[in-house]
Design a protein around this motif. Structure first.
Motif, PDB file in Angstrom:
ATOM      1  N   THR A   1     -23.306 -30.005 -19.588  1.00 12.75           N
ATOM      2  CA  THR A   1     -23.940 -30.889 -20.574  1.00 12.75           C
ATOM      3  C   THR A   1     -23.211 -30.898 -21.915  1.00 12.75           C
ATOM      4  OG1 THR A   1     -25.400 -29.160 -21.443  1.00 12.75           O
ATOM      5  CG2 THR A   1     -26.180 -30.411 -19.518  1.00 12.75           C
ATOM      6  N   GLY A   2     -22.320 -29.946 -22.140  1.00 12.65           N
ATOM      7  CA  GLY A   2     -21.615 -29.838 -23.410  1.00 12.65           C
ATOM      8  C   GLY A   2     -22.346 -29.015 -24.453  1.00 12.65           C
ATOM      9  N   ALA A   3     -23.511 -28.452 -24.106  1.00  9.77           N
ATOM     10  CA  ALA A   3     -24.314 -27.715 -25.089  1.00  9.77           C
ATOM     11  C   ALA A   3     -23.581 -26.481 -25.620  1.00  9.77           C
ATOM     12  CB  ALA A   3     -25.645 -27.314 -24.469  1.00  9.77           C
ATOM     13  N   SER A   4     -22.879 -25.753 -24.750  1.00 16.81           N
ATOM     14  CA  SER A   4     -22.163 -24.551 -25.189  1.00 16.81           C
ATOM     15  C   SER A   4     -21.046 -24.903 -26.159  1.00 16.81           C
ATOM     16  CB  SER A   4     -21.595 -23.806 -23.977  1.00 16.81           C
ATOM     17  OG  SER A   4     -22.620 -23.340 -23.131  1.00 16.81           O
ATOM     18  N   LEU A   5     -20.341 -25.996 -25.889  1.00 18.52           N
ATOM     19  CA  LEU A   5     -19.256 -26.406 -26.779  1.00 18.52           C
ATOM     20  C   LEU A   5     -19.794 -26.850 -28.133  1.00 18.52           C
ATOM     21  CD1 LEU A   5     -17.060 -28.383 -24.219  1.00 18.52           C
ATOM     22  CD2 LEU A   5     -16.553 -26.140 -25.221  1.00 18.52           C
TER      23      LEU A   5
END
Length: 275
Positions: free
Chosen positions: A239-243
């Motif tokens: 989902t891109g949340a960590s980035l």
């Protein structure tokens, strides 16, 4: 003792290909080509979370790539760090090429301003990425050092696995880049400042909420973020949340992320446009 040793050898040096199961190969030629034989591409999760940098991925998270990533991460097949690092290096190159084009444009603009009698307010030689000055220490003007910052795994996950997959792959990618003549260094300056819930089963919005404020730059790491263009690296983007959280943590320490690279992303992320 012999049984324990055989089990350990089987984990580290499996007799079957981690991608397709072919005998007597850690990774067969066909799976190597599937993992490392393509140029990285820009990817976008759906939906695109606010604050996500430009992300480049080598392969879709499916078939051989999925099997290889899981074997390295969950089964501790450490010999796979090399090919996974080569795949990640492809994404780093793509992200760095865009970053360097931007820097060349900034230098050209500065030269034009200089010709017009406009001086830098700081009066020292810096490069700018997205409006933030970035020193060239450890590299050259033509080959600035790339600062690869791995997105850290949860401490409990690292303890359970016995290794940090993202950091190990990042180190392999940096070695691959250096062998190709590109200056690169891994700066593992991010760490978790609070526990987070297991991300499995969480939606995109829930993952953002779960990770918000979870990362920080370790004490003394701030200066490392000015050694060159900062590129976030990870094994997988979903989902891109960590980035997004990593970008926030770097910014809180006074740095600026120029882009990101991952080994794999969902197949649908390769077909989504940012417009």
């Amino acid at each position: 003792m012999r049984g324990w040793w055989q089990e350990l050898v089987g984990l580290v040096l499996p007799v079957d290909c981690a991608g397709c199961g072919a005998p007597r190969a850690v990774l067969c030629d066909a799976c190597w080509e599937a993992l490392c034989g393509r140029a990285a591409r820009r990817v976008w999760p759906e939906p695109v979370p606010p604050g996500l940098p430009a992300v480049y991925a080598a392969v879709a998270y499916a078939d051989e790539a999925r099997s290889v990533l899981l074997a390295h991460k969950e089964r501790g097949v450490l010999g796979l760090a090399g090919p996974l690092g080569a795949a990640l290096a492809s994404g780093v190159r793509a992200a760095a090429d865009v970053c360097e084009r931007d820097m060349r444009g900034t230098r050209d603009m500065r030269a034009l301003r200089g010709a017009q009698g406009v001086r830098s307010s700081r009066g020292r030689d810096v490069r700018e990425v997205g409006g933030v000055g970035v020193g060239v220490a450890g590299g050259t003007r033509e080959n600035p050092r790339l600062v690869l910052v791995p997105v850290p795994s949860a401490r409990c996950a690292v303890a359970a696995r016995g290794h940090d997959p993202s950091r190990r792959i990042a180190q392999a990618a940096a070695g691959e880049l250096r062998r190709a003549g590109r200056s690169a260094a891994v700066c593992a300056v991010l760490r978790q400042r609070r526990p987070v819930a297991d991300q499995t089963g969480l939606g995109a919005r829930q993952r953002l909420d779960n990770l918000a404020g979870a990362l920080e730059v370790a004490a003394g790491g701030e200066r490392l973020l000015t050694a060159g263009p900062v590129l976030l690296v990870d094994d997988l983007m979903t989902t891109g949340a960590s980035l997004v959280e990593a970008v926030r943590a770097v910014a809180a320490a006074g740095g600026r992320v120029a882009g990101a690279a991952v080994v794999a992303a969902p197949a649908r992320a390769f077909g989504v446009s940012s417009t």
